[in-house]
Scaffold this motif. Structure first.
Motif, PDB file in Angstrom:
ATOM      1  N   SER A 105       0.610  41.842  31.417  1.00  0.00           N
ATOM      2  CA  SER A 105      -0.057  40.656  30.875  1.00  0.00           C
ATOM      3  C   SER A 105      -0.696  39.800  31.956  1.00  0.00           C
ATOM      4  N   GLY A 106      -0.171  39.848  33.188  1.00  0.00           N
ATOM      5  CA  GLY A 106      -0.714  39.034  34.267  1.00  0.00           C
ATOM      6  C   GLY A 106      -1.745  39.801  35.076  1.00  0.00           C
ATOM      7  N   LYS A 165      -4.053  39.512  39.178  1.00  0.00           N
ATOM      8  CA  LYS A 165      -4.270  38.849  40.454  1.00  0.00           C
ATOM      9  C   LYS A 165      -5.626  39.236  40.989  1.00  0.00           C
ATOM     10  N   VAL A 218      -6.408  34.184  42.965  1.00  0.00           N
ATOM     11  CA  VAL A 218      -6.002  33.620  41.678  1.00  0.00           C
ATOM     12  C   VAL A 218      -5.006  34.573  41.048  1.00  0.00           C
ATOM     13  N   THR A 219      -3.858  34.042  40.637  1.00  0.00           N
ATOM     14  CA  THR A 219      -2.813  34.851  40.008  1.00  0.00           C
ATOM     15  C   THR A 219      -2.432  34.229  38.677  1.00  0.00           C
ATOM     16  N   LYS A 220      -2.352  35.042  37.639  1.00  0.00           N
ATOM     17  CA  LYS A 220      -1.918  34.597  36.324  1.00  0.00           C
ATOM     18  C   LYS A 220      -0.757  35.463  35.871  1.00  0.00           C
ATOM     19  N   GLY A 221       0.324  34.803  35.469  1.00  0.00           N
ATOM     20  CA  GLY A 221       1.488  35.545  35.027  1.00  0.00           C
ATOM     21  C   GLY A 221       2.148  36.281  36.188  1.00  0.00           C
TER      22      GLY A 221
END
Length: 370
Positions: free
Chosen positions: A150-151, A153, A161-164
């Protein structure tokens, strides 16, 4: 610099008797208890995820990944022992799953995949065949499939930018059950119901409800266990008997409790929390110091030197708009929340006030700090 001052004045600590709240709701036994012996089994395995776009383990820093990769290739007839592999498309992972009760051979379960080395992301990777072991060391399932992450980078030369969490993912229905956990369900003359939240009152209510509605012998052995005699007519159809027990409704009881998570400032107050007559005054002393240095530049050819001149601004807020709130004996959860909100407090101040009320003996509840 920030300083908080908390003043607490206790007027009286005589409380009123606590009655069961009128808003208590009935809950199915199925939602607050399990049938003893019907449980999940934890599985774990070690495997490799391949097909990563340069975001896998660096083999120099992750020797276990290199050894696993070499062993896998040898089983496939490829010898790489003397070569210097530099691929970054492979990651060593731990694979976990829960084998549901009565999981049959051939059925599928979800698995979770997490990296072990310095891989940056599992996005786009595929888990190779991984045996999943139980606590006894036996293989109960085998996992393989595309990893769903789901994440993400994204990284450039100057920022990223990193999500999850891109280093962990799941494979829905990614494991096939190979071995069943044997359990002789329904062969005993008694059946035991295990409460998820042990409580003497709730266990007794469950035993009484089962005895009254199903006309069978049931008794609470302890706060977490209720023993029930299986009637002769249900010995051959235990599933129907369990279904009737699960659908019965009781009113679960719980002790008054306040749960505080100081890290996030979260406060959860139970419905049975009561406060004796107490007056609360809360004031904040806030001192703000702002430094704004200025540069003094002399005129050209004056012979002077450039100097930095300090400029300091000090502001003091004594919280003069705070009020004293009086809470009467035996106030409810809503009254407590309304009274504390009337002071205009934040979560941090509420935590301090609740702990102070408890220390003064005016709070009829347990405080648990996470």
């Amino acid at each position: 610099m920030f300083r908080s001052l908390l003043a607490l004045l206790v007027l009286a600590t005589a409380g009123l008797g606590l009655a069961r709240p009128s808003f208590a709701v009935e809950t199915r036994i199925k939602d607050i208890a399990n049938i003893q012996g019907v449980r999940d089994n934890m599985l774990v395995g070690y495997g490799l995820v391949v097909g990563l776009d340069g975001s896998g383990d660096s083999l120099r820093n992750s020797p276990f990944t290199k050894q696993s990769l070499e062993a896998m290739l040898e089983r496939l007839g490829v010898n790489t022992r003397d070569s210097d592999m530099k691929t970054k498309n492979v990651a060593a992972v731990m694979v976990t799953a829960e084998l549901p009760p009565f999981g049959r051979s051939g059925s599928r379960v979800d698995v979770a995949v997490s990296t072990l080395g310095d891989a940056k992301s599992l996005l786009g990777g595929t888990l190779l065949v991984t045996p999943l072991l139980g606590a006894d060391g036996e293989v109960y399932a085998v996992a393989q499939g595309q990893v769903s992450v789901s994440g993400f980078k994204a990284q450039g030369a100057a920022t990223s930018v990193t999500k999850g969490v891109p280093t962990s993912g799941r494979i829905p229905n990614g494991a096939v059950v190979e071995r069943e956990v044997t359990y002789a369900f329904g062969t005993e003359p008694t059946l035991r119901v295990a409460l998820r939240n042990p409580d003497f009152t709730t266990a007794r209510r469950i035993a009484q409800e089962i005895a009254n509605k199903l006309k069978v012998n049931g008794r609470a052995l302890d706060p977490s266990t209720v023993e029930i005699q299986v009637p002769p007519q249900y010995r051959a159809d235990i599933v129907s008997f369990v279904t009737q027990i699960e659908q019965l409704r009781v009113t679960p009881d719980q002790r008054a409790r306040i749960v505080i998570d100081e890290a996030s400032g979260t406060i959860v107050i139970g419905a049975d929390v009561r406060v004796s007559t107490v007056a609360i005054a809360q004031g904040n002393l806030t001192v703000r110091i702002t430094e704004t240095p200025q540069v003094s530049q002399p005129a050209p050819f004056s012979g002077g030197q450039t100097q930095v001149v300090p400029r300091t601004d000090v502001q003091v807020d004594e919280g003069g708009n705070r009020h004293v709130v009086v809470m009467n004996s035996g106030v409810s959860l809503q009254d407590l929340v309304n009274g504390l909100n009337g002071l205009g407090l934040g979560p941090r101040d509420l935590i301090s006030i609740l702990e102070a009320i408890k220390a003064a003996g005016a709070l009829q509840a347990d405080i648990e700090v996470m």
